[in-house]
Design an enzyme around this catalytic site. Structure first.
Site, PDB file in Angstrom:
ATOM      1  N   HIS A  80       0.827  -1.211   0.000  1.00  0.00           N
ATOM      2  CA  HIS A  80       0.000   0.000   0.000  1.00  0.00           C
ATOM      3  C   HIS A  80       0.858   1.257   0.000  1.00  0.00           C
ATOM      4  CE1 HIS A  80       0.342   0.962   4.392  1.00  0.00           C
ATOM      5  NE2 HIS A  80       0.366  -0.340   4.562  1.00  0.00           N
ATOM      6  N   ASP A  82      -0.257   4.472   0.967  1.00  0.00           N
ATOM      7  CA  ASP A  82      -0.545   5.501   1.966  1.00  0.00           C
ATOM      8  C   ASP A  82       0.220   5.260   3.260  1.00  0.00           C
ATOM      9  OD1 ASP A  82      -2.250   3.215   2.453  1.00  0.00           O
ATOM     10  OD2 ASP A  82      -3.407   4.444   3.849  1.00  0.00           O
ATOM     11  N   ASP A 143       6.112   1.525   6.482  1.00  0.00           N
ATOM     12  CA  ASP A 143       4.779   0.942   6.372  1.00  0.00           C
ATOM     13  C   ASP A 143       3.979   1.806   5.399  1.00  0.00           C
ATOM     14  OD1 ASP A 143       2.343  -0.307   6.786  1.00  0.00           O
ATOM     15  OD2 ASP A 143       2.031   0.520   8.781  1.00  0.00           O
ATOM     16  N   GLU A 177      -5.004   1.946   2.632  1.00  0.00           N
ATOM     17  CA  GLU A 177      -4.990   0.754   3.482  1.00  0.00           C
ATOM     18  C   GLU A 177      -5.066   1.117   4.950  1.00  0.00           C
ATOM     19  OE1 GLU A 177      -3.048  -2.540   5.866  1.00  0.00           O
ATOM     20  OE2 GLU A 177      -2.548  -0.411   5.690  1.00  0.00           O
ATOM     21  N   GLU A 178      -4.394   2.199   5.327  1.00  0.00           N
ATOM     22  CA  GLU A 178      -4.303   2.558   6.745  1.00  0.00           C
ATOM     23  C   GLU A 178      -5.648   2.992   7.340  1.00  0.00           C
ATOM     24  OE1 GLU A 178      -1.951   1.867   8.510  1.00  0.00           O
ATOM     25  OE2 GLU A 178      -0.056   1.967   7.431  1.00  0.00           O
ATOM     26  N   ASP A 200       3.889  -6.459   3.811  1.00  0.00           N
ATOM     27  CA  ASP A 200       3.468  -5.432   4.763  1.00  0.00           C
ATOM     28  C   ASP A 200       3.736  -5.860   6.209  1.00  0.00           C
ATOM     29  OD1 ASP A 200       2.371  -3.027   5.607  1.00  0.00           O
ATOM     30  OD2 ASP A 200       0.287  -3.701   5.421  1.00  0.00           O
ATOM     31  N   HIS A 382       3.956   3.629  12.364  1.00  0.00           N
ATOM     32  CA  HIS A 382       3.043   4.720  12.767  1.00  0.00           C
ATOM     33  C   HIS A 382       3.654   5.640  13.814  1.00  0.00           C
ATOM     34  CE1 HIS A 382      -0.825   2.305  11.494  1.00  0.00           C
ATOM     35  NE2 HIS A 382       0.197   2.116  10.669  1.00  0.00           N
TER      36      HIS A 382
END
Length: 411
Positions: A80, A82, A143, A177-178, A200, A382
């Protein structure tokens, strides 16, 4: 190869691609397409002639089969674009700690941000590696831009080495995705894959075939509004009711107090005025029963709190988010078994794990594309102390190549 995957990664992380859960559009932020356009350009340059970005922000591409066998399943590799809204992804300044020799890593942009060995013991396994971090003022974006860089590098390697036989390979890069919307508008017919692998995951050597099951819950409280000067015995403040519900949540059922296979009830948002308040929650558990039990508990707490407010009312809305992909993957054990073998061929001992979260593969599995998750090498996602090893990204590239070879050999 390590140099190539790292160079790609450094190009990608400086592009701001944060998604936005409050946006109704797809993709939720147009800036995600900036990375999508770059990826299409690079795919076309390396020879992926059908690479394109669609209106919903998905990047598709195909590496055609170069094998005489016509029974090879079509594999999709997915990552992903994002980054999470949890921490700023604007103006990322990556740095490389070359030939890491141990100890805590202080990040230059914010002296409060330190990657501590005591909190991240995986650093002990990364002695001699080149470790990429942010400067501490933003997240890094490993990520899942590490996964993107790995798929891109593997694609180029396979195209430049036609002596390596493989079946048709589909490439899919997703937005959003997030925020749980990563595959909502993916065109599986156009993708045309039999199964897939998301890149991922975290620690090198890990293959994950199980995720949380997930629901979202929204509670809306309708209180009784009254002028505060005349409120005695009449006002029922929706904000206070919301606070009482949060206060009643079990302390041992929160993300910060659970681990392993324990699920949780997690308040993610609260807003309101005296008359009306809204609470948002995410509920997580590895089993459907556990999910329903936690939702029932939350509704019981809400009703119990409201007993003290007879003039007030509430609505309780549950929205399914994703389900544990193990239910699907257990019906196709060879998909995970081959990933374990590919990890061994790439020089690691495979570790099968469970994700305390979800991936695009969770949704894809239930949409008809079984899709476990392979490591991408990043850690501390994150957060401003996110980091990834160049050598671990190289191992992920090798794993992709070995997977492509393995499915061709055994077809």
């Amino acid at each position: 190869m390590a140099s190539s995957v790292t160079d790609r990664f450094l190009r990608y992380v400086v592009i701001d691609t944060q998604s936005d859960a409050s946006s109704p559009s797809q993709p939720s932020t147009e800036k995600q397409k900036n990375l999508g356009h770059l990826l299409v350009e690079e795919l076309l340059e390396i020879g992926v002639s059908d690479a394109h970005l669609d209106e919903h922000g998905y990047v598709y591409g195909t590496i055609p089969s170069n094998s005489p066998k016509n029974t090879i399943p079509v594999i999709c590799f997915c990552a992903h674009m994002d980054t999470a809204p949890d921490f700023s992804g604007t103006n990322v300044k990556p740095q490389i700690v070359r030939n890491y020799q141990g100890g805590d890593i202080k990040l230059p942009g914010d002296p409060r941000q330190v990657i501590r060995v005591a909190e991240h013991p995986v650093l002990k396994d990364l002695i001699g590696h080149d470790i990429v971090t942010s400067d501490g003022t933003t997240l890094l974006g490993a990520d899942d831009k590490a996964g993107i860089a790995e798929i891109m590098t593997a694609a180029e390697f396979l195209i430049k080495n036609p002596d390596i036989k493989h079946g048709a390979i589909r490439i899919l890069f997703t937005p959003d995705e997030e925020i749980g919307r990563g595959v909502e508008k993916v065109d599986l017919k156009k993708l045309g894959a039999d199964f897939g692998y998301t890149l991922d995951g975290e620690t090198a050597g890990t293959i994950e075939d199980e995720t949380f099951s997930a629901d979202g819950v929204e509670i809306v409280i309708k209180g009784v509004a009254m002028h505060p000067g005349f409120a005695y015995g009449k006002m029922e403040n929706a904000i206070r009711i919301a606070g009482a519900i949060i206060d009643r949540l079990p302390k041992n059922m929160a993300p910060e107090t659970t681990q392993g296979r324990e699920g949780f009830i997690h308040p993610t948002g609260v807003s309101g005025v005296m008359e009306k308040a809204k609470l948002s929650f995410i509920i997580r558990d590895f089993t459907e029963d556990g999910l329903k039990q936690k939702e029932a508990l939350l509704e019981t707490i809400t009703k119990d709190v409201l007993k003290a407010y007879p003039g007030s009312s509430h609505t309780f809305t549950v929205k399914e988010q994703y389900r544990n992909m193990k239910v699907v993957l257990d019906q196709h054990p060879e998909i995970v078994d081959y990933a374990e073998e590919a990890i061994r061929r790439a020089g690691m001992e495979p570790v099968r794990g469970s994700i305390r979260g979800g991936t695009d593969g969770s949704r894809l599995s239930f949409m008809g594309l079984p899709c476990p998750n392979i490591f991408a090498g990043g850690h501390a996602f994150h957060s401003p102390i996110e980091f990834v090893s160049s050598q671990d990204m190289e191992k992920a590239v090798k794993t992709i190549v070995e997977l492509a070879k393995l499915w061709e050999e055994r077809a």
